[in-house]
Write an enzyme that holds these catalytic residues in place. Structure first.
Site, PDB file in Angstrom:
ATOM      1  N   HIS A 151      -2.335   1.628  -7.484  1.00  0.00           N
ATOM      2  CA  HIS A 151      -1.951   2.516  -6.295  1.00  0.00           C
ATOM      3  C   HIS A 151      -1.272   4.369  -6.299  1.00  0.00           C
ATOM      4  O   HIS A 151      -0.913   3.906  -7.131  1.00  0.00           O
ATOM      5  CB  HIS A 151      -0.890   2.217  -5.953  1.00  0.00           C
ATOM      6  CG  HIS A 151      -0.473   2.656  -3.836  1.00  0.00           C
ATOM      7  ND1 HIS A 151      -0.051   1.960  -3.089  1.00  0.00           N
ATOM      8  CD2 HIS A 151      -0.540   3.842  -4.134  1.00  0.00           C
ATOM      9  CE1 HIS A 151       0.052   3.091  -1.974  1.00  0.00           C
ATOM     10  NE2 HIS A 151       0.062   4.232  -2.179  1.00  0.00           N
ATOM     11  N   GLU A 191      -5.751   1.493  -4.061  1.00  0.00           N
ATOM     12  CA  GLU A 191      -4.759   1.945  -2.578  1.00  0.00           C
ATOM     13  C   GLU A 191      -3.999   3.335  -2.742  1.00  0.00           C
ATOM     14  O   GLU A 191      -4.006   3.578  -3.310  1.00  0.00           O
ATOM     15  CB  GLU A 191      -3.836   0.580  -2.219  1.00  0.00           C
ATOM     16  CG  GLU A 191      -2.722   0.294  -3.634  1.00  0.00           C
ATOM     17  CD  GLU A 191      -2.009  -0.888  -3.120  1.00  0.00           C
ATOM     18  OE1 GLU A 191      -2.999  -1.562  -2.542  1.00  0.00           O
ATOM     19  OE2 GLU A 191      -1.257  -1.082  -3.222  1.00  0.00           O
ATOM     20  N   HIS A 205       1.758  -7.705  -0.851  1.00  0.00           N
ATOM     21  CA  HIS A 205       3.520  -7.151  -0.297  1.00  0.00           C
ATOM     22  C   HIS A 205       4.415  -8.423  -0.233  1.00  0.00           C
ATOM     23  O   HIS A 205       4.863  -8.597   0.693  1.00  0.00           O
ATOM     24  CB  HIS A 205       3.312  -6.045   0.379  1.00  0.00           C
ATOM     25  CG  HIS A 205       4.821  -5.045   0.050  1.00  0.00           C
ATOM     26  ND1 HIS A 205       4.294  -3.803  -0.643  1.00  0.00           N
ATOM     27  CD2 HIS A 205       6.322  -4.878   0.497  1.00  0.00           C
ATOM     28  CE1 HIS A 205       5.668  -3.413   0.088  1.00  0.00           C
ATOM     29  NE2 HIS A 205       6.700  -3.760  -0.179  1.00  0.00           N
TER      30      HIS A 205
END
Length: 237
Positions: A43, A70, A190
């Site tokens: 990320h 991401e 997450h």
């Protein structure tokens, strides 16, 4: 069996705290694959506080499973993804200064924007996943933009699971079942960990992929990365 994609951002955070190249992010990614991970997730944020653009470019040459990039699809992010062309891009509505992802897209309000991005990445041969809250309307909206998958934001699941596992799973069932109903692939990520992951996969066995970083790297401090990946993969069965 859900595929395990290891998010290696925290490894880069540790490296950047001291400078130099210890730990070696590229070697760590290669070792994760060697120990059984079916994907590597990064990320890259605008401030490069963990994963850097140079890391992403290097990982493209290294990763032999699936590379998932991401992030918030700003101009910088789109440029990186266009250059690297990973197996999957996950679109996340993060603010520039956001500490960590904490909500999904409003796929209805941003339908045109997400549709354009999805088509653009499809033209590059990249699978697209849209990060959404566990809301049936947002899953339906994601289907309308043409995405391949949705990634359910599982922060609330993890928080509720500690007190009431049954309630936590019930919160996510309508959205997970809607994704299956409309033909969307299902990812999750997450705050998933060794305590709550097995129940999530058992409840929704059609999950394609889980992307896990913070908890997995924290567990590796005690268990070692090889044993940690082994235990997470057992939870994914």
């Amino acid at each position: 069996m859900a595929r395990l994609s290891v998010n290696i951002n925290k490894v880069a955070t540790l490296r950047n705290a001291r400078g130099g190249n210890l730990p070696d992010v590229e070697q760590f990614a290669a070792d994760c694959e060697r120990f059984g991970a079916e994907g590597i997730t990064v990320h890259p944020r605008p401030d490069e506080r963990h994963i850097r653009r140079s890391d992403v470019l290097a990982l493209k040459q290294l990763v032999t499973t699936e590379l998932n990039i991401e992030g918030n699809p700003d101009e910088r992010f789109i440029d990186i993804v266009s250059q690297v062309r990973p197996a999957q891009v996950t679109l996340v509505p993060d603010a520039v200064d956001q500490l960590t992802s904490n909500h999904g897209w409003d796929t209805i309000t941003y339908r045109d924007h997400l549709s354009h991005l999805t088509q653009y990445f499809h033209d590059l041969g990249i699978r697209v996943s849209v990060f959404v809250d566990a809301d049936v309307r947002m899953v339906e909206g994601a289907k309308a933009v043409g995405t391949d998958r949705v990634e359910l934001y599982t922060g609330p699941y993890a928080e509720v699971y500690n007190q009431n596992p049954e309630k936590a799973l019930a919160m996510y069932r309508p959205a997970a079942e809607k994704a299956k109903e409309v033909g969307l692939g299902l990812n999750a990520g997450h705050d998933l960990n060794l305590k709550n992951l097995r129940a999530f996969i058992a409840a929704f066995p059609w999950v394609d992929e889980v992307s896990i970083g913070h908890a997995l790297i924290a567990d590796a401090l005690y268990l070692g990365i090889e044993e940690t990946i082994k235990q997470y993969k057992l939870c994914c069965k």
